[in-house]
Design a protein around this motif. Structure first.
Motif, PDB file in Angstrom:
ATOM      1  N   ALA A   1      -4.126   9.276   1.984  1.00 57.95           N
ATOM      2  CA  ALA A   1      -3.462   9.303   0.674  1.00 57.95           C
ATOM      3  C   ALA A   1      -2.293  10.286   0.608  1.00 57.95           C
ATOM      4  N   PRO A   2      -2.457  11.554   1.027  1.00 60.82           N
ATOM      5  CA  PRO A   2      -1.305  12.476   0.957  1.00 60.82           C
ATOM      6  C   PRO A   2      -0.158  12.056   1.869  1.00 60.82           C
ATOM      7  N   ILE A   3      -0.492  11.486   3.040  1.00 56.53           N
ATOM      8  CA  ILE A   3       0.547  11.047   3.974  1.00 56.53           C
ATOM      9  C   ILE A   3       1.324   9.883   3.376  1.00 56.53           C
ATOM     10  N   ASN A   4       0.599   8.910   2.839  1.00 57.14           N
ATOM     11  CA  ASN A   4       1.270   7.785   2.172  1.00 57.14           C
ATOM     12  C   ASN A   4       2.063   8.252   0.963  1.00 57.14           C
ATOM     13  N   GLY A   5       1.573   9.310   0.308  1.00 62.22           N
ATOM     14  CA  GLY A   5       2.294   9.843  -0.832  1.00 62.22           C
ATOM     15  C   GLY A   5       3.623  10.458  -0.450  1.00 62.22           C
ATOM     16  N   LEU A   6       3.748  10.872   0.816  1.00 61.99           N
ATOM     17  CA  LEU A   6       5.004  11.455   1.277  1.00 61.99           C
ATOM     18  C   LEU A   6       5.945  10.401   1.864  1.00 61.99           C
ATOM     19  N   TYR A   7       5.453   9.607   2.836  1.00 59.25           N
ATOM     20  CA  TYR A   7       6.383   8.651   3.457  1.00 59.25           C
ATOM     21  C   TYR A   7       5.747   7.282   3.712  1.00 59.25           C
ATOM     22  N   GLY A   8       4.847   6.877   2.835  1.00 64.91           N
ATOM     23  CA  GLY A   8       4.314   5.528   2.933  1.00 64.91           C
ATOM     24  C   GLY A   8       5.402   4.485   2.692  1.00 64.91           C
TER      25      GLY A   8
ATOM     26  N   THR B   1       6.317  -8.239   1.852  1.00 60.32           N
ATOM     27  CA  THR B   1       5.576  -9.507   1.824  1.00 60.32           C
ATOM     28  C   THR B   1       4.181  -9.336   1.242  1.00 60.32           C
ATOM     29  N   THR B   2       3.460  -8.354   1.755  1.00 61.53           N
ATOM     30  CA  THR B   2       2.076  -8.157   1.327  1.00 61.53           C
ATOM     31  C   THR B   2       1.932  -7.148   0.190  1.00 61.53           C
ATOM     32  N   GLY B   3       2.919  -6.289   0.010  1.00 61.38           N
ATOM     33  CA  GLY B   3       2.836  -5.246  -1.000  1.00 61.38           C
ATOM     34  C   GLY B   3       2.008  -4.050  -0.561  1.00 61.38           C
ATOM     35  N   PHE B   4       1.472  -4.092   0.674  1.00 62.39           N
ATOM     36  CA  PHE B   4       0.632  -3.009   1.179  1.00 62.39           C
ATOM     37  C   PHE B   4       1.500  -1.809   1.563  1.00 62.39           C
ATOM     38  N   ILE B   5       0.986  -0.610   1.304  1.00 60.49           N
ATOM     39  CA  ILE B   5       1.719   0.632   1.585  1.00 60.49           C
ATOM     40  C   ILE B   5       1.011   1.398   2.692  1.00 60.49           C
ATOM     41  N   GLY B   6       1.767   1.767   3.720  1.00 62.87           N
ATOM     42  CA  GLY B   6       1.207   2.521   4.828  1.00 62.87           C
ATOM     43  C   GLY B   6       2.308   3.177   5.636  1.00 62.87           C
TER      44      GLY B   6
END
Length: 505
Positions: A80-87, A92-97
């Motif tokens: 979560a914190p990593i995705n919060g910085l540069y996810g 196409t899928t809307g997925f964040i990573g």
């Protein structure tokens, strides 16, 4: 009767009661992260059909399968914190990573901007220009108390509305408390001049990066959107606040028994010096600081859209800058200020590092808040929450919607002391509600920052409030008596401003 000994605990051996301490913004956000993750295990996943601009279409919510295994869900919490910085959000899928391809969703741009602002402010303070500038104003008007209060409150409010001036004000108590006492006022006047002056600027932020900027980014709108309403609020609320402090100051000067702190000591501070001089270098530094903020305002305001409507094409000279460009602006300006201020190479680099270090806490709060929204996005529960509120919003008028947004954010502002954390956490949920109500998202931004600003004027969890009152030697409960009537006035006016702004948007 037999002798009996009654054993009593000695006061010296009694354990002192542990006083309750409100958790920090980091702890609050960590708890919210876990609670949201647990909620994502229970709440059904769903989504709205969207418009061309990405906004949700009312009435189109439908259930879907998030396709997340138990291991995937644990990894969402872990990252979560990593995705919060540069996810990165997959189109196409809307997925964040962190390994997706698409548009940056994390708050890296805002994070760098906050660090750049910290460097800029620290560099300006390191040259002595800001402190000496305030000191010179105070000395020049030392025999015109009313004028001095007005000027100081305007200066503090400008700092609040442009760069969220708060902790920086703590350094001015040693100057202003003895000055106000020498002019026949009391400690409350000094505290009110600083706390309300800067606080009202933050409440009516126009381009404050820590509230307006973060909230606008989370709402996916320009920081300049809605600036007209915010400027009007700033002018009106600042004027009323100054008149409120002036009224009390004049009453105290006329009759010292009217003071709320008449019994407090008046000789614990050394008198301020009278030999403060602004050097030529410091004068140039102040000019550069002013020009930098002026450049920021020019660069972020969508001039064509303000003048010609939201659909107007940008002018050729319109910059349309966002956080990456603004971060670069303040980093370059920081170096320029350091050179002009006469800092040597080692002093300059030390100030750069210290400025970034002082503000990294704010940046991390933003990152944590964005990480919460990533969990909600990837579990497809954001739209589920929106759907539960859709009927409530669509059945109200625009004016009522604006007022409700303001009132909702009052308790949120208390629970989340950081304006950046409040904006980053609440705005992804509240901003789309404006689409359902047919209201500009900028109104929600204004409602959020106004509510948070009011809470921060009195929050016992605020280091600025409690630290400032301690420096001024003003008891907290007496400060509440002093500011209470003004607080009610501000709540009524802010509610009205937001309601009218929503109705006209």
């Amino acid at each position: 009767m037999p002798n009996t000994k009654i054993l009593t605990a000695s006061p010296n051996h009694m354990k002192p009661r542990r006083q309750f301490s409100f958790p920090s913004a980091f702890t609050v956000l960590a708890g919210v992260t876990i609670l949201v993750w647990l909620a994502a295990l229970i709440l059904p996943s769903g989504t709205y059909d969207t418009k061309a601009d990405g906004g949700p279409i009312p009435g189109t919510y439908h259930a879907i399968n998030a396709n997340l295994s138990w291991g995937n869900r644990l990894m969402q919490l872990f990252l979560a914190p990593i995705n919060g910085l540069y996810g990165v959000k997959n189109p196409t899928t809307g997925f964040i990573g962190p390994y997706e391809s698409g548009e940056l969703y994390g708050a890296a741009g805002v994070f760098m901007f906050v660090l750049a602002i910290g460097v800029f402010i620290t560099m300006g303070m390191r040259t002595g220009a800001i402190e000496n500038g305030i000191a010179r104003v105070a000395q020049r008007f030392s025999h015109r108390g009313g004028v001095l209060i007005v000027i100081l409150m305007v200066l503090f409010s400008i700092g609040g509305t442009t760069e969220g001036m708060s902790e920086e004000t703590l350094g001015f108590y040693a100057l202003l408390v003895p000055l106000m006492l020498s002019l026949g006022y009391d400690r409350m006047v000094a505290a009110g001049t600083i706390l309300i002056g800067a606080g009202i600027g933050v409440l009516a932020s126009t381009i404050n990066p820590f509230s307006t900027g973060v909230a606008s980014a989370a709402a996916d709108i320009s920081i300049g959107s809605g600036i007209g309403l915010r400027v009007l609020m700033y002018v009106v609320l600042t004027t009323i606040s100054i008149l409120y402090v002036l009224r009390y100051a004049r009453r105290v000067k006329k009759d010292s028994s009217k003071s709320l702190v008449a019994d407090m000591p008046s000789s614990n501070f050394a008198a301020p010096g009278t030999d403060t001089v602004l050097t030529r270098r410091q004068k140039v530094v102040l000019v550069v600081v002013g020009l930098t903020f002026a450049m920021m305002i020019f660069a972020i305001v969508p001039w064509a859209q303000v003048i010609g409507g939201t659909g107007a094409a940008s002018y050729s000279w319109q910059l349309d800058w966002y956080f990456p460009e603004l971060a670069a602006l303040f980093i370059v300006a920081s170096i320029v200020v350091g050179f002009i201020g006469g800092l040597k190479e080692k002093e300059l680099t030390t100030a750069l590092v210290r400025g970034a270090g002082d503000f990294i806490g704010v940046g991390l709060i933003i990152v944590l808040a964005r990480g919460v929204t990533v969990i909600m996005n990837n579990a497809y529960i954001t739209d589920t929450v929106l759907n539960s509120m859709e009927n409530l919003v669509t059945s109200t008028s625009s004016a009522v919607f604006g007022a409700v947004m303001f009132l909702i954010n009052l308790p949120l502002g208390f629970l989340i002391p950081s304006s950046s954390g409040h904006a980053g956490l609440a705005m992804p949920i509240l901003a789309p509600l404006a689409d359902f109500a047919g209201v500009s998202r900028a109104v929600v931004v204004t409602a959020l920052q106004s509510a948070h600003g009011i809470i921060n004027l009195v929050a016992p969890t605020s280091a600025v409030v409690m630290g400032g009152l301690a420096l001024a030697q003003v008891p907290y409960q007496r400060y509440l008596r002093f500011i209470g009537p003004l607080l009610l006035i501000l709540i009524v006016l802010c509610t009205a401003f937001v309601a009218v702004g929503a109705a006209l948007s």
